[in-house]
Design a protein around this motif. Sequence first.
Motif, PDB file in Angstrom:
ATOM      1  N   MET A   1     -41.229   8.467 -20.178  1.00  0.00           N
ATOM      2  CA  MET A   1     -40.217   7.432 -20.291  1.00  0.00           C
ATOM      3  C   MET A   1     -41.022   5.906 -20.100  1.00  0.00           C
ATOM      4  N   THR A   2     -42.019   6.127 -19.243  1.00  0.00           N
ATOM      5  CA  THR A   2     -42.999   4.938 -19.085  1.00  0.00           C
ATOM      6  C   THR A   2     -43.645   4.507 -20.268  1.00  0.00           C
ATOM      7  N   PHE A  11     -42.006  -5.242 -28.721  1.00  0.00           N
ATOM      8  CA  PHE A  11     -40.865  -5.443 -29.847  1.00  0.00           C
ATOM      9  C   PHE A  11     -39.544  -5.723 -28.916  1.00  0.00           C
ATOM     10  N   PHE A  12     -39.624  -5.584 -27.500  1.00  0.00           N
ATOM     11  CA  PHE A  12     -38.498  -5.521 -26.608  1.00  0.00           C
ATOM     12  C   PHE A  12     -37.336  -6.672 -27.098  1.00  0.00           C
ATOM     13  N   HIS A  13     -38.154  -7.965 -27.169  1.00  0.00           N
ATOM     14  CA  HIS A  13     -37.232  -8.933 -27.411  1.00  0.00           C
ATOM     15  C   HIS A  13     -36.452  -9.072 -28.701  1.00  0.00           C
ATOM     16  N   VAL A  47     -34.411  -4.320  -9.771  1.00  0.00           N
ATOM     17  CA  VAL A  47     -35.232  -3.242  -9.534  1.00  0.00           C
ATOM     18  C   VAL A  47     -35.717  -2.279 -11.154  1.00  0.00           C
ATOM     19  N   SER A  48     -35.044  -3.003 -12.004  1.00  0.00           N
ATOM     20  CA  SER A  48     -35.556  -2.557 -13.487  1.00  0.00           C
ATOM     21  C   SER A  48     -35.538  -3.686 -14.596  1.00  0.00           C
ATOM     22  N   CYS A  49     -36.301  -4.724 -14.130  1.00  0.00           N
ATOM     23  CA  CYS A  49     -36.476  -5.932 -14.915  1.00  0.00           C
ATOM     24  C   CYS A  49     -36.953  -5.832 -16.109  1.00  0.00           C
ATOM     25  N   GLY A  50     -37.713  -4.765 -16.704  1.00  0.00           N
ATOM     26  CA  GLY A  50     -38.361  -4.871 -17.973  1.00  0.00           C
ATOM     27  C   GLY A  50     -39.182  -6.292 -18.261  1.00  0.00           C
ATOM     28  N   VAL A  93     -44.962  -3.578 -10.336  1.00  0.00           N
ATOM     29  CA  VAL A  93     -44.722  -2.209 -10.867  1.00  0.00           C
ATOM     30  C   VAL A  93     -44.043  -1.379  -9.567  1.00  0.00           C
ATOM     31  N   CYS A  94     -42.821  -0.855  -9.756  1.00  0.00           N
ATOM     32  CA  CYS A  94     -42.182   0.082  -8.911  1.00  0.00           C
ATOM     33  C   CYS A  94     -41.308   0.854  -9.606  1.00  0.00           C
ATOM     34  N   ASP A  95     -41.383   2.244  -8.900  1.00  0.00           N
ATOM     35  CA  ASP A  95     -40.050   3.019  -9.480  1.00  0.00           C
ATOM     36  C   ASP A  95     -38.850   2.696  -8.502  1.00  0.00           C
ATOM     37  N   MET A  96     -37.539   2.655  -9.176  1.00  0.00           N
ATOM     38  CA  MET A  96     -36.429   2.037  -8.467  1.00  0.00           C
ATOM     39  C   MET A  96     -36.112   3.091  -7.556  1.00  0.00           C
ATOM     40  N   ARG A  97     -36.701   4.280  -7.397  1.00  0.00           N
ATOM     41  CA  ARG A  97     -36.301   5.548  -6.658  1.00  0.00           C
ATOM     42  C   ARG A  97     -36.810   5.284  -5.339  1.00  0.00           C
ATOM     43  N   SER A 112     -29.615  -4.134 -11.305  1.00  0.00           N
ATOM     44  CA  SER A 112     -30.170  -3.121 -12.192  1.00  0.00           C
ATOM     45  C   SER A 112     -29.726  -3.406 -13.698  1.00  0.00           C
ATOM     46  N   GLY A 113     -30.200  -4.045 -14.618  1.00  0.00           N
ATOM     47  CA  GLY A 113     -29.304  -4.419 -15.697  1.00  0.00           C
ATOM     48  C   GLY A 113     -29.839  -3.712 -16.943  1.00  0.00           C
ATOM     49  N   ASP A 114     -28.726  -3.754 -18.039  1.00  0.00           N
ATOM     50  CA  ASP A 114     -29.153  -2.975 -19.329  1.00  0.00           C
ATOM     51  C   ASP A 114     -29.435  -1.605 -19.162  1.00  0.00           C
ATOM     52  N   ASN A 115     -28.697  -0.838 -18.627  1.00  0.00           N
ATOM     53  CA  ASN A 115     -28.529   0.637 -18.902  1.00  0.00           C
ATOM     54  C   ASN A 115     -30.010   1.157 -18.316  1.00  0.00           C
ATOM     55  N   PRO A 118     -29.187   5.043 -16.269  1.00  0.00           N
ATOM     56  CA  PRO A 118     -29.178   6.424 -16.933  1.00  0.00           C
ATOM     57  C   PRO A 118     -30.457   6.855 -17.441  1.00  0.00           C
ATOM     58  N   HIS A 119     -31.399   6.151 -17.240  1.00  0.00           N
ATOM     59  CA  HIS A 119     -32.669   6.908 -17.540  1.00  0.00           C
ATOM     60  C   HIS A 119     -33.195   7.872 -16.566  1.00  0.00           C
ATOM     61  N   LEU A 120     -32.578   7.918 -15.542  1.00  0.00           N
ATOM     62  CA  LEU A 120     -32.518   8.981 -14.429  1.00  0.00           C
ATOM     63  C   LEU A 120     -31.559  10.041 -14.757  1.00  0.00           C
TER      64      LEU A 120
HETATM   65  C1  LIG Z   1     -33.188  -0.930 -21.393  1.00  0.00           C
HETATM   66  S1  LIG Z   1     -34.455  -1.602 -20.536  1.00  0.00           S
HETATM   67  C2  LIG Z   1     -33.697  -2.886 -19.580  1.00  0.00           C
HETATM   68  C3  LIG Z   1     -34.899  -3.868 -18.992  1.00  0.00           C
HETATM   69  C4  LIG Z   1     -34.216  -5.212 -18.253  1.00  0.00           C
HETATM   70  N1  LIG Z   1     -33.232  -4.830 -17.321  1.00  0.00           N
HETATM   71  C5  LIG Z   1     -33.631  -5.914 -19.471  1.00  0.00           C
HETATM   72  O1  LIG Z   1     -32.629  -5.978 -19.901  1.00  0.00           O
HETATM   73  O2  LIG Z   1     -34.441  -6.441 -20.173  1.00  0.00           O
HETATM   74  C6  LIG Z   1     -34.593  -0.282 -18.898  1.00  0.00           C
HETATM   75  C7  LIG Z   1     -35.562  -0.383 -18.292  1.00  0.00           C
HETATM   76  O3  LIG Z   1     -35.469   0.363 -16.898  1.00  0.00           O
HETATM   77  C8  LIG Z   1     -36.828   0.597 -16.685  1.00  0.00           C
HETATM   78  N2  LIG Z   1     -36.745   1.956 -15.795  1.00  0.00           N
HETATM   79  C9  LIG Z   1     -36.575   3.188 -16.311  1.00  0.00           C
HETATM   80  N3  LIG Z   1     -36.688   4.223 -15.282  1.00  0.00           N
HETATM   81  C10 LIG Z   1     -37.102   3.438 -14.274  1.00  0.00           C
HETATM   82  C11 LIG Z   1     -37.424   3.796 -12.651  1.00  0.00           C
HETATM   83  N4  LIG Z   1     -37.277   4.828 -12.387  1.00  0.00           N
HETATM   84  N5  LIG Z   1     -37.877   2.583 -12.012  1.00  0.00           N
HETATM   85  C12 LIG Z   1     -37.862   1.475 -12.454  1.00  0.00           C
HETATM   86  N6  LIG Z   1     -37.515   1.167 -13.731  1.00  0.00           N
HETATM   87  C13 LIG Z   1     -37.197   1.920 -14.553  1.00  0.00           C
HETATM   88  C14 LIG Z   1     -37.340   0.962 -17.939  1.00  0.00           C
HETATM   89  O4  LIG Z   1     -39.159   0.925 -17.574  1.00  0.00           O
HETATM   90  C15 LIG Z   1     -37.073  -0.489 -18.500  1.00  0.00           C
HETATM   91  O5  LIG Z   1     -37.870  -1.605 -18.606  1.00  0.00           O
END
Ligand SMILES: C[S@@+](CC[C@H](N)C(=O)[O-])C[C@H]1O[C@@H](n2cnc3c(N)ncnc32)[C@H](O)[C@@H]1O
Length: 249
Positions: A1-2, A11-13, A47-50, A93-97, A112-115, A118-120
């Motif tokens: 996933m990382t 390419f994310f933008h 916690v998941s800022c991308g 850098v940090c795992d949201m868990r 925690s924005g944009d889905n 559900p990566h967990l």
């Molecule tokens: C769809 S992107 C959204 C990123 C950001 N919120 C945005 O809208 O630009 C999902 C993000 O969740 C992060 N992510 C997934 N599992 C994670 C975890 N266990 N801890 C922290 N971040 C995590 C990914 O690395 C990714 O940056």
Amino acid sequence: MTNFYDQLTPFFHLVYKDWNASVHRQGEQLSALIKTEWSSSKKILDVSCGIGTQAIGLAMQGYSVTASDLSEKAIERAKQEAHCRNVEVSFSVCDMRKAHVYHGSGFDVVVSGDNSLPHLLTDEDILLALNQMTACLAEGGGCVISVRDYEREERGRNLLKPYGIRMANGNRYLLFQVWDFEGEHYDYTFFVVEENLATREVRTHAMRSKYYAISTGKLSELMLEAGLQNVRRLDGIFFQPVLIGTRGA
Ligand SMILES: C[S@@+](CC[C@H](N)C(=O)[O-])C[C@H]1O[C@@H](n2cnc3c(N)ncnc32)[C@H](O)[C@@H]1O
């Protein structure tokens, strides 16, 4: 996933038609929500800022923002994006868990924005993250989570999800995902087809990951289990459904 997000970072933008405009819009929309629900908020944790879509947007609205993500490359880019906009965000850098273990508590709002949640892939892991997010909050603080509305998504295999065509730096980019469901989970490949308009050279980038198509109902139950109160789903205020909850006193 990382690895998926490390590869997707440059390419994310392009996922957005105009990322810059989305940063501003999402910052304004989240700020309006925060002012309505938790009016005296100042300190925000994402916690998941991308690459910083919500974190930079909220900092532009005047909040003090701390932000982290699992992807090192995304955090590197987020730092650059904030720097070139003269915006201050504390990125790491940090795992949201492990959000509470790493960031501690005292935040007015955790986002925690944009889905991202559900990566967990299990309820246990999502609950672990929600427990940590709740512990990061000061009493009366708010939790804001935006997710895809999976109840409205078709299930099956070979599902095509087009994002569109973007032009940037003399290149044309075609972006789409292909989804393959198995039960409540799906594997997906994010294709970025990059065409150099000067040389006509074409490169295809294919990045693979997995999602848990958790419903907002189930996610709300887990938020309650994590100790959040007044959990609600809000529609029409953001580009995705937003789930909110408040840490009790
Ligand atoms: C769809 S992107 C959204 C990123 C950001 N919120 C945005 O809208 O630009 C999902 C993000 O969740 C992060 N992510 C997934 N599992 C994670 C975890 N266990 N801890 C922290 N971040 C995590 C990914 O690395 C990714 O940056």
